[in-house]
Design an enzyme around this catalytic site. Structure first.
Site, mmCIF file in Angstrom:
data_model
loop_
_atom_site.group_PDB
_atom_site.id
_atom_site.type_symbol
_atom_site.label_atom_id
_atom_site.label_comp_id
_atom_site.label_asym_id
_atom_site.label_seq_id
_atom_site.Cartn_x
_atom_site.Cartn_y
_atom_site.Cartn_z
ATOM 1 C CB SER A 16 134.789 -27.094 99.911
ATOM 2 O OG SER A 16 136.141 -26.803 99.589
ATOM 3 C CG HIS A 63 137.314 -23.202 95.264
ATOM 4 N ND1 HIS A 63 137.526 -22.991 93.923
ATOM 5 C CD2 HIS A 63 136.981 -24.513 95.399
ATOM 6 C CE1 HIS A 63 137.312 -24.120 93.265
ATOM 7 N NE2 HIS A 63 136.984 -25.056 94.135
ATOM 8 C CD GLU A 102 135.692 -21.727 100.031
ATOM 9 O OE1 GLU A 102 134.853 -22.643 100.171
ATOM 10 O OE2 GLU A 102 136.874 -21.930 99.715
ATOM 11 C CG ASN A 148 130.240 -31.522 96.994
ATOM 12 O OD1 ASN A 148 130.629 -31.867 98.102
ATOM 13 N ND2 ASN A 148 131.064 -31.118 96.043
ATOM 14 C CG HIS A 208 130.647 -26.321 99.684
ATOM 15 N ND1 HIS A 208 130.523 -27.625 99.264
ATOM 16 C CD2 HIS A 208 131.666 -25.790 98.969
ATOM 17 C CE1 HIS A 208 131.442 -27.886 98.347
ATOM 18 N NE2 HIS A 208 132.142 -26.779 98.147
ATOM 19 C CG ASP A 223 132.517 -19.462 96.632
ATOM 20 O OD1 ASP A 223 131.369 -19.917 96.487
ATOM 21 O OD2 ASP A 223 133.520 -20.048 96.196
ATOM 22 C CE LYS A 271 130.360 -27.170 95.194
ATOM 23 N NZ LYS A 271 130.556 -26.567 93.869
#
Length: 387
Positions: free
Chosen positions: A176, A134, A172, A48, A203, A200, A232
């Protein structure tokens, strides 16, 4: 006598029989575009470390400088003696970068997500989450006092029907396992009347938006709560919850993951501040990712299993869990490191290789990956036809 031994044995056997057993493999030099496993070099397509900062020498020097200035560990929780000038400087850097009044620091994104939901949500509240959020968010939603509902992944109409009263909507920014973007602007519009919005962006931060400000900046929205992580694209570890002044004060009082955990090392906080500056000013890293993503699309779009994404996360769909492991092993034999993602991390029948691109990769490595995956898929299919 507690039945722990029997329960554990049965669960492990069940996981093994379903070909979903997990194992930890010890690797060496895994913070770059290559790693070593059992003395064999592999090109690493599972990290990541999107911007290639995890092993950057300048960032290493900043962390070492932080040790010289502040020592090794923080020694206490933030409200005792664990909060240093390095932590205050990091909070200020985050607020300046992302445009929030407060930044509350945590040792991990998992802790940050759980702290928000456990401390904020009370009995009678409505919590609405994307189905593919997540595990840290879903678990916190299950165990907090609020009523949790889940809407179909990125399905705005289903969200509208699910949000029957005011509450907290959580998604998110970049998912992910699928690498796709949430429809943040649409969700933001829905929550404007009588709800709050939490994103969130583990990523998306560093990768998307001007100066790497993330998926919310790219979508031109500002949620009430933004969670960003440093493990990440920023190349380090830890997380922060971005919010307004009052909510930040509330978390300082009631977020137990923050109040009762030892603060992150001040040397790490010092290094994260340096990483933020690198992310903001070194646009070439995002430009390199864009170049690699274009090459990936050109090489992979003709292959069955290809999924289009706008991010460095490139899922390659296999379907069968056993086949995904076999293909990953075949690729390892060719010197390519990819991770087979299987249920329960993804839905049954949706096993895939999770390909991730980083600024440390080059065009030739992406070309080699495309050729190798095509060969490995055919090799495993032929083997399964025979046996």
């Amino acid at each position: 006598m507690p039945p722990f031994n029997t329960r554990i044995s049965k669960q492990l056997e069940k996981r093994l029989d379903s070909r979903l057993s997990r194992s930890i493999r010890t690797i060496e030099a895994g913070n770059t575009a290559s790693l070593s496993f059992q003395s064999k070099r592999h090109v690493n397509f599972s990290s990541n470390d999107y911007l290639g900062l995890a092993a950057d020498k300048t960032l290493s020097q900043a962390w070492q400088r932080g040790i010289d200035l502040y020592g090794n560990g923080s020694g206490a929780s933030p409200l005792v003696t664990g909060f240093s000038k390095a932590h205050a400087d990091l909070e200020a850097s985050l607020c300046d970068w992302l445009g929030f009044e407060r930044a509350i620091l945590f040792s991990s994104g998992f802790s940050a997500n759980q702290a928000v939901l456990f401390s904020l949500m009370k009995e009678g509240d409505l919590l609405v989450q994307d189905k593919l959020n997540h595990a840290s968010l879903i678990e916190a939603g299950i165990h907090c006092s609020a009523t949790m509902k889940r809407f179909r992944h990125n399905d705005i109409e289903h969200l509208k029907r699910t949000l029957t009263s005011g509450g907290l909507v959580v998604t998110e920014g970049v998912f992910s396992m699928d690498g796709d973007l949430a429809p943040l602007a649409d969700i933001h519009d829905i929550t404007q009347v009588n709800s709050w919005f939490m994103v969130d962006d583990a990523h998306g931060i560093g990768v998307l938006g001007e100066e790497g400000r993330g998926s919310c900046h790219s979508a031109n929205v500002k949620p009430e709560i933004l969670v960003v992580t440093f493990g990440k694209a920023l190349g380090l570890s830890g997380a922060a919850v971005m919010c307004n002044q009052d909510l930040g004060d509330y978390f300082t009082q009631f977020a137990r993951h923050h109040v009762y955990s030892t603060a992150m090392p001040p040397s790490l906080a010092h290094a994260i501040s340096h990483s933020i500056e690198m992310v903001r000013t070194q646009q070439w890293r995002r430009d390199k990712l864009a170049e690699l993503q274009s090459e990936y699309q050109q090489r992979f779009s003709m292959l069955d299993g290809y999924i289009e994404t706008e991010t460095p996360i490139k899922p390659f769909l296999i379907g069968d869990s056993g086949a995904s492991v076999q293909i990953a092993m075949a690729l390892s034999d060719m010197g390519l490191w990819l991770t087979a993602i299987r249920p329960p991390t993804v839905a049954k029948g949706a096993a895939r290789l999770r390909v991730t691109l980083t600024a440390n990769h080059n065009i030739n490595q992406v070309k080699a990956l495309a050729n190798a995956i095509g060969q490995a898929v055919e090799k495993v299919a032929e083997w399964n036809r025979r046996f």
